[in-house]
Motif scaffolding. Structure first.
Motif, PDB file in Angstrom:
ATOM      1  N   LEU A 286       2.037   5.377  -5.405  1.00  0.00           N
ATOM      2  CA  LEU A 286       1.272   4.372  -4.657  1.00  0.00           C
ATOM      3  C   LEU A 286       0.651   5.020  -3.425  1.00  0.00           C
ATOM      4  N   TYR A 287      -0.504   4.483  -3.044  1.00  0.00           N
ATOM      5  CA  TYR A 287      -1.190   5.027  -1.856  1.00  0.00           C
ATOM      6  C   TYR A 287      -0.678   4.333  -0.606  1.00  0.00           C
ATOM      7  N   ASP A 288      -0.227   5.143   0.353  1.00  0.00           N
ATOM      8  CA  ASP A 288       0.250   4.614   1.641  1.00  0.00           C
ATOM      9  C   ASP A 288      -0.861   4.814   2.668  1.00  0.00           C
ATOM     10  N   PRO A 289      -1.543   3.733   3.073  1.00  0.00           N
ATOM     11  CA  PRO A 289      -2.662   3.891   4.012  1.00  0.00           C
ATOM     12  C   PRO A 289      -2.225   4.369   5.392  1.00  0.00           C
ATOM     13  N   LEU A 290      -0.976   4.083   5.781  1.00  0.00           N
ATOM     14  CA  LEU A 290      -0.508   4.532   7.087  1.00  0.00           C
ATOM     15  C   LEU A 290      -0.330   6.057   7.112  1.00  0.00           C
ATOM     16  N   GLN A 291       0.165   6.610   5.996  1.00  0.00           N
ATOM     17  CA  GLN A 291       0.326   8.060   5.912  1.00  0.00           C
ATOM     18  C   GLN A 291      -0.929   8.754   5.403  1.00  0.00           C
ATOM     19  N   GLY A 292      -1.792   7.969   4.746  1.00  0.00           N
ATOM     20  CA  GLY A 292      -3.008   8.543   4.175  1.00  0.00           C
ATOM     21  C   GLY A 292      -2.733   9.459   2.993  1.00  0.00           C
ATOM     22  N   GLN A 293      -1.694   9.127   2.202  1.00  0.00           N
ATOM     23  CA  GLN A 293      -1.368   9.953   1.048  1.00  0.00           C
ATOM     24  C   GLN A 293      -0.633   9.135  -0.005  1.00  0.00           C
ATOM     25  N   TRP A 294      -0.541   9.723  -1.196  1.00  0.00           N
ATOM     26  CA  TRP A 294       0.149   9.074  -2.299  1.00  0.00           C
ATOM     27  C   TRP A 294       1.646   9.363  -2.185  1.00  0.00           C
ATOM     28  N   VAL A 295       2.472   8.315  -2.393  1.00  0.00           N
ATOM     29  CA  VAL A 295       3.923   8.440  -2.269  1.00  0.00           C
ATOM     30  C   VAL A 295       4.577   7.812  -3.498  1.00  0.00           C
ATOM     31  N   GLY A 339     -10.602   1.741 -13.342  1.00  0.00           N
ATOM     32  CA  GLY A 339     -11.783   1.128 -12.755  1.00  0.00           C
ATOM     33  C   GLY A 339     -12.887   2.105 -12.433  1.00  0.00           C
ATOM     34  N   ASP A 340     -12.649   3.404 -12.709  1.00  0.00           N
ATOM     35  CA  ASP A 340     -13.670   4.446 -12.526  1.00  0.00           C
ATOM     36  C   ASP A 340     -14.188   4.484 -11.082  1.00  0.00           C
ATOM     37  N   PHE A 341     -13.264   4.350 -10.125  1.00  0.00           N
ATOM     38  CA  PHE A 341     -13.656   4.385  -8.712  1.00  0.00           C
ATOM     39  C   PHE A 341     -14.038   5.803  -8.299  1.00  0.00           C
ATOM     40  N   GLU A 342     -14.919   5.890  -7.315  1.00  0.00           N
ATOM     41  CA  GLU A 342     -15.306   7.185  -6.750  1.00  0.00           C
ATOM     42  C   GLU A 342     -14.848   7.315  -5.299  1.00  0.00           C
ATOM     43  N   VAL A 343     -14.051   6.354  -4.841  1.00  0.00           N
ATOM     44  CA  VAL A 343     -13.563   6.338  -3.467  1.00  0.00           C
ATOM     45  C   VAL A 343     -12.097   6.740  -3.446  1.00  0.00           C
ATOM     46  N   CYS A 344     -11.721   7.587  -2.515  1.00  0.00           N
ATOM     47  CA  CYS A 344     -10.338   8.059  -2.407  1.00  0.00           C
ATOM     48  C   CYS A 344      -9.398   6.915  -2.010  1.00  0.00           C
ATOM     49  N   GLY A 345      -8.189   6.979  -2.516  1.00  0.00           N
ATOM     50  CA  GLY A 345      -7.158   6.035  -2.128  1.00  0.00           C
ATOM     51  C   GLY A 345      -7.050   4.811  -3.008  1.00  0.00           C
ATOM     52  N   LEU A 346      -7.952   4.651  -3.981  1.00  0.00           N
ATOM     53  CA  LEU A 346      -7.908   3.483  -4.861  1.00  0.00           C
ATOM     54  C   LEU A 346      -7.237   3.779  -6.196  1.00  0.00           C
ATOM     55  N   SER A 347      -7.367   4.990  -6.683  1.00  0.00           N
ATOM     56  CA  SER A 347      -6.760   5.391  -7.952  1.00  0.00           C
ATOM     57  C   SER A 347      -6.236   6.814  -7.829  1.00  0.00           C
ATOM     58  N   VAL A 348      -4.991   7.006  -8.210  1.00  0.00           N
ATOM     59  CA  VAL A 348      -4.408   8.341  -8.145  1.00  0.00           C
ATOM     60  C   VAL A 348      -5.170   9.309  -9.037  1.00  0.00           C
TER      61      VAL A 348
END
Length: 368
Positions: A286-295, A339-348
């Protein structure tokens, strides 16, 4: 017949005693008697090896006399070697009995089908001593020589078991024998040995095929037979490894990504399951927005961290062109599924694909 079966049932006990401290009471006569029994068991093997029903009966009775199923019918043919090796390695054997043993091994019976048995014993003994003396340290993986030696011995035993089983139509029992042997080892050690054996099999096949240029038809036929045998050996090892999902998951968690990538590049069935396994592990990040990384979302399910998962996928892409294409195709499929996102943090999978392609681009630029 029943008397003979009862005698065969005593073989595990004979081998167990030969490895124990009880041999401190043995004399030359006892050694001769033990070797006579070993040669008798060898004679039974040679006599009944082409008679499937008797082979099966002897094998069943042999397994009845032991707690595990490490010994089978084929071991009857190697009883003098098995007994001799156990006694040679047993420091409890008195000097007089040891001298008698060596003399007996130096003077094999005329009908002995293995006149080089002493040479075999000496080679194995020397190999074990050499491996024990090899230095260990940070500059070398301390278990690498032992693992290579054990893998080669395992492959040799697989070939012997196959040669014994095929004439009698017992090929199905080979996988059971392999499982029994590997499950006696601690998992980390068994995983190392199986990985080394699989790499040796694929390397051996490639070497033989590359060197066939100027050989005659008999040589080509022998190489083809050897290659076929190696393929069967690989199938048996992969059946043991891939047949149990928990075992395969533990195998992939324990071994480094570079080694797994080498195996995946050689065995397509392994690469497919490995990619599926990595995909399942990535879904638990899961993406942790406070840490800015996947955990890890759940410690029980998320086996690998973001950094470890990235390293595994990158190793696959670096292994070969074909594997890189397969890995990138799998990542693009997972990215589209999310969802084929191109933005970081939405899909691992978006983030993994972007980082891996960036790493591959930098490597390509450095090579140019």
């Amino acid at each position: 017949m029943e008397a003979m079966l009862e005698q065969v049932e005593q073989l595990p006990a004979l081998l167990a005693v030969s490895r124990s401290s009880l041999v401190r009471d043995w004399d030359s006569v006892t050694v001769d008697r033990a070797l006579e029994w070993a040669r008798y068991f060898q004679h039974l093997h040679d006599r009944f090896r082409t008679r499937p029903r008797l082979r099966q009966a002897l094998g069943r009775r042999l397994r009845r006399g032991q707690a595990s199923t490490l010994l089978g019918f084929s071991h009857l043919g190697r009883c003098p070697q098995l007994l001799g090796l156990a006694l040679l390695e047993n420091r409890s054997l008195p000097p007089a009995a040891c001298r008698r043993l060596i003399y007996s091994l130096l003077q094999p019976a005329e009908a002995d089908p293995e006149p080089r048995s002493l040479l075999l014993l000496a080679r194995r003994k020397a190999a074990s001593r050499l491996l024990a003396l090899l230095p260990s340290g940070p500059q070398r993986a301390p278990e690498e020589p032992q693992v290579q030696a054990e893998a080669q011995l395992l492959l040799s035993r697989l070939r012997e078991e196959r040669q014994e089983a095929e004439p009698a139509g017992e090929a199905a029992g080979q996988l059971c024998w392999l499982s029994d042997v590997l499950e006696q080892l601690p998992q980390p050690r068994a995983f190392r040995v199986v990985a080394a054996a699989l790499l040796l099999l694929r390397q051996g096949t490639g070497t033989e095929q590359a060197g066939n240029g100027g050989r005659d038809e008999d040589s080509l036929g022998g190489n083809q037979e050897s290659a076929t045998g190696d393929e069967r050996g690989a199938e048996q090892l992969l059946s043991w490894l891939l047949g149990n999902p928990e075992r395969f998951s533990a195998f992939c968690l324990f071994l480094p990504g570079s080694l797994l990538a080498s195996l995946a590049g050689r065995y397509s069935q392994l690469s497919r399951l490995y990619l599926d396994l990595l995909s399942g592990w990535g879904d638990h990040l899961l993406y942790d927005p406070l840490q800015g990384q996947w955990v890890k979302s759940c410690l029980e399910k998320a086996e690998l961290s973001w950094e470890e998962l990235r390293e595994r996928f990158l190793s696959l892409c670096q292994a070969s062109v074909l594997l890189r294409r397969q890995t990138q195709a799998a990542l693009k499929h997972l990215k589209a599924r999310d969802g084929d996102f191109e933005v970081c943090g939405l899909s691992v999978w978006t983030d993994l694909l972007m980082e891996i392609e960036e790493n591959l681009k930098k490597e390509s630029e450095r090579e140019c």
